[in-house]
Motif scaffolding. Structure first.
Motif: not given
Length: 185
Positions: A70-75, A147-159
């Protein structure tokens, strides 16, 4: 006694028109259901808190507390060794991690897979970013993150504040990742 007139027989062209129309309606209905099924939802603040509370096992056997990222952008990329689009995007994610690490970017792969399968995969396709094993239980986190379907791949970008700013189900592209990075600068 009066005879009831018999309607004229339908022409083959009229029958084809009816069948084509019915087929188009079925196609549109199916596409609408598929579109709705694979739509992402906004993740709740509780979901991001859940992400930061996770402590995952690395392929080397160490525990990785996600709060340490936490504290830096994270993919964060959820993937599996048995998922062809996931496997295809791993080198692109690695290139992104290498290209943007000097700018403070981090990439984390969370495998919804078994430890042995991930270890074997990484011997053939090594990556420079950390990998965590979340197994099938990781689907709960994937769903909580929108991602309710649970499909992959799934990416989340956090600031850098730990808030979700982008989500994507399906393989990412190098240009897409570059756009995401530029949007957070």
């Amino acid at each position: 006694m009066t005879e009831t007139p018999t309607p004229p027989p339908e022409s083959p062209a009229a029958r084809r028109g009816v069948l084509v129309g019915a087929g188009l309606l079925a196609l549109l209905a199916g596409a609408g259901l598929a579109w709705r099924r694979y739509q992402l939802e906004a993740a709740s603040p509780e979901a991001t808190d859940l992400l930061w509370r996770q402590e995952v096992l690395t392929p080397g056997g160490a525990k990785l507390p996600l709060v340490s990222l936490r504290g830096r952008p994270l993919l964060v990329n959820f993937w599996a060794t048995w998922c062809p689009p996931c496997v295809k995007e791993m080198p692109e994610l690695d290139a992104f991690a290498k290209a943007h690490s000097a700018e403070g970017w981090q990439v984390l792969g969370l495998a919804l897979d078994q430890l042995d399968a991930v270890k074997q995969f990484l011997t053939q396709t090594p990556v420079s970013f950390p990998i965590g094993i979340v197994g099938v239980e990781g689907l709960n986190l994937v769903r909580a993150l929108g991602n309710p379907s649970g499909g992959l791949p799934f990416s989340v970008l956090l600031n850098g504040s730990g808030q979700i700013v982008q989500q994507k189900m399906g393989a990412t592209t190098a240009s897409e990742l570059s756009q995401w990075a530029a949007a957070i600068r």
